[in-house]
Design a protein around this motif. Structure first.
Motif, PDB file in Angstrom:
ATOM      1  N   GLU A  19       0.844  -1.116  -0.183  1.00  0.00           N
ATOM      2  CA  GLU A  19       0.135   0.003  -0.043  1.00  0.00           C
ATOM      3  C   GLU A  19       0.890   1.274   0.059  1.00  0.00           C
ATOM      4  N   TYR A  20       0.417   2.241  -0.626  1.00  0.00           N
ATOM      5  CA  TYR A  20       1.145   3.589  -0.831  1.00  0.00           C
ATOM      6  C   TYR A  20       0.365   4.676  -0.093  1.00  0.00           C
ATOM      7  N   THR A  21       0.836   5.588   0.713  1.00  0.00           N
ATOM      8  CA  THR A  21       0.140   6.394   1.509  1.00  0.00           C
ATOM      9  C   THR A  21       0.573   7.925   0.833  1.00  0.00           C
ATOM     10  N   ASP A  22       1.341   8.046  -0.115  1.00  0.00           N
ATOM     11  CA  ASP A  22       1.478   9.361  -0.750  1.00  0.00           C
ATOM     12  C   ASP A  22       0.129   9.942  -1.105  1.00  0.00           C
ATOM     13  N   ASN A  23      -0.059  11.205  -0.861  1.00  0.00           N
ATOM     14  CA  ASN A  23      -1.403  11.823  -1.362  1.00  0.00           C
ATOM     15  C   ASN A  23      -1.008  12.716  -2.796  1.00  0.00           C
ATOM     16  N   TYR A  24      -0.785  12.290  -3.672  1.00  0.00           N
ATOM     17  CA  TYR A  24      -0.412  13.288  -4.815  1.00  0.00           C
ATOM     18  C   TYR A  24      -1.405  12.985  -5.890  1.00  0.00           C
ATOM     19  N   THR A  25      -1.688  13.945  -6.843  1.00  0.00           N
ATOM     20  CA  THR A  25      -2.228  13.949  -8.043  1.00  0.00           C
ATOM     21  C   THR A  25      -1.422  13.589  -9.251  1.00  0.00           C
ATOM     22  N   TYR A  26      -1.926  13.137 -10.143  1.00  0.00           N
ATOM     23  CA  TYR A  26      -1.151  13.001 -11.262  1.00  0.00           C
ATOM     24  C   TYR A  26      -1.779  13.630 -12.906  1.00  0.00           C
ATOM     25  N   ASP A  27      -1.162  13.923 -13.872  1.00  0.00           N
ATOM     26  CA  ASP A  27      -1.733  14.256 -14.822  1.00  0.00           C
ATOM     27  C   ASP A  27      -1.895  13.073 -15.664  1.00  0.00           C
ATOM     28  N   GLU A  28      -2.434  13.281 -17.003  1.00  0.00           N
ATOM     29  CA  GLU A  28      -2.831  12.024 -17.859  1.00  0.00           C
ATOM     30  C   GLU A  28      -1.481  11.176 -18.066  1.00  0.00           C
ATOM     31  N   ALA A  29      -0.382  11.883 -18.383  1.00  0.00           N
ATOM     32  CA  ALA A  29       0.928  11.177 -18.818  1.00  0.00           C
ATOM     33  C   ALA A  29       1.413  10.353 -17.442  1.00  0.00           C
TER      34      ALA A  29
END
Length: 70
Positions: free
Chosen positions: A40-50
């Motif tokens: 499980e990963y707990t980072d709270n990031y958003t990512y773009d389409e790429a």
């Protein structure tokens, strides 16, 4: 992407391994002779389409206008 989903041992089939990944191509599960391992990963990031990291939740910078999450 080209994630390895199965390593098949044709000589010793009990040693075959299978792998699952999340939408960011991170390993989430590995199955094999050793049993099942989950990650499980707990980072709270958003990512773009790429798949590039853009914002961390609550972060305020130019890419994350006023901390808004995309």
């Amino acid at each position: 992407k080209n994630n390895i989903t199965k390593l098949e041992d044709k000589i010793e089939p009990s040693r075959t391994q299978e792998f699952l990944y999340d939408s960011q191509n991170r390993l989430t599960e590995a199955k094999g002779k050793y049993g099942v391992e989950t990650y499980e990963y707990t980072d709270n990031y958003t990512y773009d389409e790429a798949g590039n990291r853009k914002c961390r939740y609550g972060e305020v910078n130019t890419e994350c206008k006023n901390g808004d999450i995309m």
